[in-house]
Design a protein around this motif. Structure first.
Motif, short mmCIF file in Angstrom:
data_model
loop_
_atom_site.label_atom_id
_atom_site.label_comp_id
_atom_site.label_asym_id
_atom_site.label_seq_id
_atom_site.Cartn_x
_atom_site.Cartn_y
_atom_site.Cartn_z
N LEU A 1 -10.28 0.57 1.79
CA LEU A 1 -9.15 1.38 2.30
C LEU A 1 -8.14 1.59 1.19
CD1 LEU A 1 -7.69 2.52 4.96
CD2 LEU A 1 -6.40 0.40 4.89
N GLU A 2 -7.68 2.83 1.07
CA GLU A 2 -6.61 3.11 0.14
C GLU A 2 -5.55 3.95 0.87
OE1 GLU A 2 -8.00 4.84 -3.48
OE2 GLU A 2 -6.12 4.41 -4.52
N VAL A 3 -4.35 3.43 0.87
CA VAL A 3 -3.25 4.10 1.54
C VAL A 3 -2.31 4.60 0.44
CG1 VAL A 3 -1.25 3.72 3.04
CG2 VAL A 3 -3.43 2.62 3.58
N ILE A 4 -2.06 5.92 0.44
CA ILE A 4 -1.27 6.49 -0.66
C ILE A 4 -0.05 7.21 -0.10
CG2 ILE A 4 -1.31 8.05 -2.66
CD1 ILE A 4 -4.42 7.71 -2.60
N ASN A 5 1.11 6.68 -0.42
CA ASN A 5 2.40 7.31 -0.08
C ASN A 5 2.47 7.70 1.41
OD1 ASN A 5 4.95 8.03 -0.84
ND2 ASN A 5 4.38 10.11 -1.45
N LEU A 6 2.04 6.81 2.27
CA LEU A 6 1.96 7.11 3.71
C LEU A 6 3.35 7.11 4.35
CD1 LEU A 6 -0.11 7.61 6.00
CD2 LEU A 6 -0.06 5.15 6.44
N GLY B 1 6.70 5.98 2.83
CA GLY B 1 5.90 6.14 1.62
C GLY B 1 5.30 4.84 1.13
N ILE B 2 4.42 4.25 1.93
CA ILE B 2 3.81 2.98 1.50
C ILE B 2 2.44 3.24 0.85
CG2 ILE B 2 5.03 1.57 3.22
CD1 ILE B 2 2.34 1.37 4.75
N SER B 3 2.13 2.43 -0.15
CA SER B 3 0.85 2.55 -0.86
C SER B 3 0.26 1.16 -1.08
CB SER B 3 1.05 3.20 -2.23
OG SER B 3 1.59 4.49 -2.10
N PHE B 4 -1.00 1.01 -0.77
CA PHE B 4 -1.72 -0.23 -1.09
C PHE B 4 -3.21 0.04 -0.89
CE2 PHE B 4 -2.92 -1.49 3.21
CZ PHE B 4 -1.93 -0.92 4.00
N SER B 5 -4.02 -0.87 -1.40
CA SER B 5 -5.45 -0.74 -1.12
C SER B 5 -6.01 -2.09 -0.68
CB SER B 5 -6.21 -0.19 -2.32
OG SER B 5 -5.84 -0.88 -3.47
N ILE B 6 -7.11 -2.06 0.04
CA ILE B 6 -7.76 -3.28 0.53
C ILE B 6 -9.20 -3.26 0.05
CG2 ILE B 6 -8.37 -4.64 2.57
CD1 ILE B 6 -6.16 -3.38 4.10
N HIS B 7 -9.65 -4.39 -0.46
CA HIS B 7 -11.02 -4.49 -0.96
C HIS B 7 -11.95 -5.00 0.13
CE1 HIS B 7 -8.50 -4.91 -4.70
NE2 HIS B 7 -9.17 -3.80 -4.88
N LYS C 1 5.63 -2.52 10.05
CA LYS C 1 4.27 -3.03 9.78
C LYS C 1 3.28 -2.62 10.88
CE LYS C 1 5.53 -7.73 11.32
NZ LYS C 1 6.78 -7.33 12.02
N SER C 2 3.69 -2.68 12.15
CA SER C 2 2.77 -2.23 13.22
C SER C 2 2.59 -0.72 13.17
CB SER C 2 3.31 -2.64 14.60
OG SER C 2 3.16 -4.03 14.76
N THR C 3 3.66 0.00 12.85
CA THR C 3 3.53 1.46 12.71
C THR C 3 2.51 1.78 11.62
OG1 THR C 3 5.84 1.73 13.34
CG2 THR C 3 4.82 3.60 12.24
N ALA C 4 2.53 0.97 10.54
CA ALA C 4 1.57 1.19 9.45
C ALA C 4 0.15 1.03 9.99
CB ALA C 4 1.83 0.21 8.31
N LYS D 1 -0.02 9.90 14.34
CA LYS D 1 -0.30 10.94 13.35
C LYS D 1 0.62 10.74 12.15
CE LYS D 1 -0.86 15.87 13.15
NZ LYS D 1 -0.16 17.08 13.42
N PRO D 2 0.07 10.66 10.94
CA PRO D 2 0.95 10.48 9.77
C PRO D 2 1.81 11.73 9.54
CG PRO D 2 -1.38 10.19 9.19
CD PRO D 2 -1.34 10.73 10.57
N THR D 3 3.00 11.53 9.03
CA THR D 3 3.85 12.67 8.65
C THR D 3 3.39 13.21 7.29
OG1 THR D 3 5.67 11.62 9.82
CG2 THR D 3 6.25 13.38 8.27
N ASP D 4 2.98 12.31 6.42
CA ASP D 4 2.52 12.71 5.08
C ASP D 4 1.75 11.55 4.46
OD1 ASP D 4 2.16 14.33 2.93
OD2 ASP D 4 4.20 14.20 2.17
N GLY D 5 1.06 11.82 3.38
CA GLY D 5 0.35 10.78 2.65
C GLY D 5 -1.15 10.82 2.93
N GLU D 6 -1.86 9.93 2.27
CA GLU D 6 -3.32 9.90 2.39
C GLU D 6 -3.81 8.54 2.87
OE1 GLU D 6 -5.58 11.48 -1.05
OE2 GLU D 6 -3.60 12.09 -1.76
N ILE D 7 -4.90 8.56 3.66
CA ILE D 7 -5.57 7.33 4.10
C ILE D 7 -7.04 7.52 3.73
CG2 ILE D 7 -6.10 5.82 6.06
CD1 ILE D 7 -3.80 7.42 7.56
N ILE D 8 -7.48 6.81 2.72
CA ILE D 8 -8.87 6.97 2.29
C ILE D 8 -9.65 5.74 2.76
CG2 ILE D 8 -10.41 7.28 0.31
CD1 ILE D 8 -7.83 8.50 -1.08
N PHE D 9 -10.57 5.97 3.70
CA PHE D 9 -11.32 4.87 4.30
C PHE D 9 -12.80 5.08 4.01
CE2 PHE D 9 -13.53 3.26 8.21
CZ PHE D 9 -13.44 1.92 7.85
#
Ligand code: SF4
Length: 325
Positions: free
Chosen positions: A6-11, A34-40, A55-58, A67-75
């Motif tokens: 998972l990669e979360v970019i500027n969510l 605008g949170i960003s992180f990745s999980i291995h 954190k729960s909203t994330a 529904k996200p307002t902006d940003g990317e969720i790469i799963f």
């Protein structure tokens, strides 16, 4: 453990508020800013912070309950932030959520067997196959088939959470978002559920995004941790390192407030006031009104995220490049 699942970019997740006066500009609550992180793959990644930090909203936005307002969720290599309902169905086979409130998550009018059937039915699994899967898997969570005919109210809180976990596991997902999965349980049951989640991770190769307000629990359970404050991530590091070498003043205050004695607490830090209203966040660093290390720059300029040591990120002017104001 290097493959990113998972990669979360500027969510971002903003809630627009209704206008109370004519011609008034509608306000927005920036629940995720605008949170960003990745999980291995195979790791347990903790999201921690006070109640209301986002954190729960994330978690709910990543699994697209919101529904996200902006940003990317790469799963699993696929960008899912804009998928429609039908496209998300396939994604949800591989990404599931465990909720804190099992009472709300388990339909009180249905038997446990019906509840466990539901995710399988929704994904088109045949009736005979559904029963076979349930019978094969109930013991995975430490229960037997006698529980299948019962209703949720006939189970203890810990047993209900075991069913919540099995319901999330039944489609054999890769990633489980665990949203405060033990905080509604008695302390005596919390450790049992964490041990169960650990065992299941080993057996099934699961990856967890573990959301909690409890610094003790995330230290025990997570490989890496991100600390959130007012919709932003202020520090990310490998769990042991975060506790041994804490940089951000907010993280320092959270760790200092862990009850009881432990090696990480050098002094108790009492924060002034409550977290600010996300409808009207402070200027500059969002933490500045409560920060015990505040500097003149802090209420004027938002700090950038810097990598202070390898894989240890912090958002604070104490560690950024010097900026003249
Ligand atoms: Fe404190 Fe300033 Fe760092 Fe914010 S940027 S945490 S106010 S020292």
């Amino acid at each position: 453990m290097n493959e990113k699942i998972l990669e979360v970019i500027n969510l971002k997740k903003y809630y627009t508020l209704k206008r109370t006066k004519l011609f008034e500009k509608p306000g927005a609550v920036k629940a995720l800013n605008g949170i960003s992180f990745s999980i291995h793959r195979g790791e347990t990644f903790g999201l921690v912070g006070e109640s209301g930090c986002g954190k729960s909203t994330a978690g709910h936005t990543i699994i697209r309950l919101l529904k996200p307002t902006d940003g990317e969720i790469i799963f699993n290599g696929q960008e899912i932030s804009k998928l429609n309902h039908q496209e998300l169905k396939r994604v949800r086979e591989d990404m599931q959520i465990i909720f804190q409130d099992t009472t709300g998550a388990l339909n009180p009018k249905k038997t446990i067997e019906w509840i466990l059937n539901e995710p399988l039915r929704a994904h088109g699994v045949e009736k005979t196959e559904r029963r076979k899967i349930i019978l094969e898997n109930i013991e995975l969570v430490g229960l037997d088939t006698s529980y299948l005919k019962r209703y949720p109210h006939e189970l203890s809180g810990g047993q209900q959470q075991r069913i919540g976990i099995l319901s999330a596991l039944i489609l054999k997902p890769d990633l489980i978002i665990a949203d405060e999965p033990i905080s509604a349980l008695d302390v005596s049951v919390q450790a049992q559920i964490l041990n169960l989640m650990n065992d299941l991770q080993d057996k099934l190769g699961l990856t967890y995004l573990f959301i909690s307000h409890d610094l003790n629990v995330v230290h025990f359970f997570c490989d890496r941790i991100a600390v959130m404050y007012l919709g932003e991530i202020v520090e990310i590091a490998e769990a042991e390192r975060l506790y041994k070498k804490t940089y951000h003043p907010y993280t320092q205050s959270l760790i200092s407030a862990i009850p009881g004695e432990n090696e990480f607490i050098k002094e108790r830090i009492i924060l002034k006031g409550d977290a600010p209203n996300p409808l009207n966040p402070p200027t500059g660093c969002f933490f500045h009104p409560r920060c015990f290390k505040r500097m003149p720059i802090c209420d004027k300029i938002k700090p950038e995220k810097v990598e202070i040591e390898k894989d240890h990120f912090v958002r604070c002017h104490l560690y950024g490049k010097e900026i003249k104001i």
